[in-house]
Write an enzyme that holds these catalytic residues in place. Structure first.
Site, PDB file in Angstrom:
ATOM      1  N   ARG A 118      42.002  81.376  11.715  1.00  0.00           N
ATOM      2  CA  ARG A 118      40.782  80.771  11.156  1.00  0.00           C
ATOM      3  C   ARG A 118      41.152  79.606  10.240  1.00  0.00           C
ATOM      4  NH1 ARG A 118      39.087  82.771   6.731  1.00  0.00           N
ATOM      5  NH2 ARG A 118      38.830  84.920   7.373  1.00  0.00           N
TER       6      ARG A 118
ATOM      7  N   TYR B 190      19.718  63.144  17.361  1.00  0.00           N
ATOM      8  CA  TYR B 190      19.912  64.242  18.305  1.00  0.00           C
ATOM      9  C   TYR B 190      19.000  65.415  17.904  1.00  0.00           C
ATOM     10  CZ  TYR B 190      22.273  68.126  20.628  1.00  0.00           C
ATOM     11  OH  TYR B 190      22.550  69.244  21.362  1.00  0.00           O
TER      12      TYR B 190
ATOM     13  N   LYS C 193      31.273  66.715  24.687  1.00  0.00           N
ATOM     14  CA  LYS C 193      30.845  65.591  25.526  1.00  0.00           C
ATOM     15  C   LYS C 193      32.049  64.787  26.029  1.00  0.00           C
ATOM     16  CE  LYS C 193      27.017  67.400  24.056  1.00  0.00           C
ATOM     17  NZ  LYS C 193      26.270  66.871  22.916  1.00  0.00           N
TER      18      LYS C 193
ATOM     19  N   ASP D  98      27.752  59.812  13.741  1.00  0.00           N
ATOM     20  CA  ASP D  98      27.922  60.671  14.918  1.00  0.00           C
ATOM     21  C   ASP D  98      28.338  59.756  16.070  1.00  0.00           C
ATOM     22  OD1 ASP D  98      27.590  62.199  17.237  1.00  0.00           O
ATOM     23  OD2 ASP D  98      26.004  63.413  16.337  1.00  0.00           O
TER      24      ASP D  98
HETATM   25  C1  LIG Z   1      25.540  67.395  21.789  1.00  0.00           C
HETATM   26  C2  LIG Z   1      25.409  66.631  20.540  1.00  0.00           C
HETATM   27  C3  LIG Z   1      25.529  67.239  19.293  1.00  0.00           C
HETATM   28  C4  LIG Z   1      25.710  68.740  19.145  1.00  0.00           C
HETATM   29  O1  LIG Z   1      26.915  69.177  19.690  1.00  0.00           O
HETATM   30  P1  LIG Z   1      27.139  70.676  20.283  1.00  0.00           P
HETATM   31  O2  LIG Z   1      28.568  70.611  20.715  1.00  0.00           O
HETATM   32  O3  LIG Z   1      26.179  70.838  21.405  1.00  0.00           O
HETATM   33  O4  LIG Z   1      26.890  71.631  19.188  1.00  0.00           O
HETATM   34  C5  LIG Z   1      25.445  66.447  18.173  1.00  0.00           C
HETATM   35  N1  LIG Z   1      25.230  65.121  18.259  1.00  0.00           N
HETATM   36  C6  LIG Z   1      25.087  64.493  19.451  1.00  0.00           C
HETATM   37  C7  LIG Z   1      24.847  63.030  19.485  1.00  0.00           C
HETATM   38  C8  LIG Z   1      25.176  65.228  20.627  1.00  0.00           C
HETATM   39  O5  LIG Z   1      25.028  64.610  21.795  1.00  0.00           O
END
Ligand SMILES: *Cc1c(COP(=O)(O)O)cnc(C)c1O
Length: 393
Positions: free
Chosen positions: A50, A102, A199, A174
């Protein structure tokens, strides 16, 4: 210290051939929850997964290098990464977030605000007056998403970061939609970069994960300590897979964005398409900023169909190469309907304010042949104009 390597080299080879036990070329996966002490009061550097794990730490180090940060924390999801940055806030601190962020980020911010954990103001960050007014309220944190999801709006990171510094706020970007292959916010003045590694970074739609990269070493240590306290660090197996996906980040993104440009140009000419949102198009309002701020336009785009939600239904049911699914950034092309899928958690009012119409369709463009993608979209669009099939039949 050795000269900083080209990011392509970092992605392909950071940590390769460093195993001193067997000389494994691929960095080993340390699938263990705990580590044996050498002796009483003599740990070996890693004690409990952890807190730290060599596989996860290598992914964090690779991401920090790619983003030009001082350190990174790998989390169990993108939402955990967003939440980790929010952990820096105290009651009555103000966060400025994009009005079209998001959907999951919107839900998290609203939920924590409703519990009195901090205040939030959702602002159209492309509107200079609105942003200036918001900054007068002395926010602690500005959250930026560019290009935004799903409308692909682009904001000037450097300009916002400059204003934020003057107002005493930290800036978190982000960077999920572009990845460090195409945009490096720390070089533009950001304090934190957030990723859903689910992603593009992993890129193969088989891991949910996240990361925060900090520009400042102390900030990185504070976040790392907090992720250990709350237990939101990512699993070693996920880190291993993500690192494997990350090896091919640059060539994937390059091929995917070339496909995306072709798709955007095709859609822009189609009579059943009312609007295309892709900063790579000269006509797009974000084109000028994207051209200077980004190294490419990415592989995400959205468009509005003529004919409302019924047209959307026909379109998504007719396409075959595109899969109807949430998420993005994988090697396979996906289609999503923000209103009923990714942004269903947002109240209709907020969705309207953000400009997300009922007939907006989002595409994540993959690595398939360009001709197959366009033929598939053609198939989907052709049925919109056809008369309804009689029910029952
Ligand atoms: C998918 C996404 C998130 C959240 O990520 P998870 O891995 O699904 O928790 C946050 N910001 C953006 C722009 C995203 O596309």
């Amino acid at each position: 210290m050795a000269k900083a390597k080209d990011p392509r080299t970092v992605a392909a080879s950071n940590g390769v051939a460093t195993d001193r036990t067997y000389g494994a070329v691929t960095p080993p996966l340390y699938l263990t929850s705990t580590f044996a002490f050498e002796g009483f009061e003599r740990g070996r550097g890693h004690e409990y997964t952890r807190t730290s794990n060599p596989t996860r730490d290598l992914l964090a180090d690779t991401l920090a290098r790619l983003e030009g940060g001082a350190g990174a924390v790998v989390t169990s999801s993108g939402m955990a990464a967003v939440d980790l940055v929010l952990s820096l806030l105290r009651p009555h601190d103000l966060v400025i977030a994009p009005h079209d962020c998001y959907g999951g980020t919107y839900r998290l911010l609203a939920a924590r605000r409703d519990r009195g954990q901090f205040d939030v103001s959702f602002v159209d960050q492309g509107d200079q007056t609105a942003l200036t007014t918001a900054l007068r309220r002395r926010p602690k944190l500005i959250l930026i998403e560019t290009p935004s999801n799903p409308l692909m709006r682009v904001v000037d990171i450097q300009a916002i970061a400059d204003h934020a510094k003057d107002a005493g706020a930290k800036v978190a970007v982000d960077n999920t939609f572009l990845s460090p292959a195409l945009q490096r916010p720390i070089a533009l003045g950001a304090d934190f970069v957030i990723h859903s590694t689910t992603k593009y970074l992993n890129g193969h739609s088989d891991v949910v994960g996240g990361a925060v990269v900090a520009a400042d070493r102390t900030d990185a240590e504070v976040l790392s300590a907090w992720a250990n306290i709350t237990g939101t660090t990512g699993a070693p197996f996920d880190a291993h897979l993500t690192l494997r996906g990350l090896r091919t980040l640059f060539p994937r993104v390059e091929c995917q964005q070339a496909n995306a440009m072709a798709v955007a140009q095709f859609l822009a000419r189609h009579p059943f398409v009312a609007a295309v949102h892709y900063p790579g198009l000269d006509s797009d309002p974000g084109h000028a900023i994207a051209s200077t701020q980004q190294d490419g336009f990415g592989a995400m785009l959205s468009f509005e169909l003529k004919g409302g939600i019924e047209a959307v239904r026909r379109f998504v049911e007719a396409v075959e190469v595109f899969t109807l699914a949430e998420s993005l950034g994988g090697v396979e092309s996906l289609v999503a309907h923000p209103m009923t899928m990714t942004h269903a958690g947002m109240e209709a009012e907020a969705r309207r304010a953000a400009g997300i119409s009922d007939s907006l369709v989002r595409l994540s463009i993959g690595l398939e042949a360009e001709a197959d993608l366009i033929a598939d979209l053609e198939r989907g669009l052709a049925v919109i104009g056809a008369p309804s099939k009689p029910k029952g039949g």
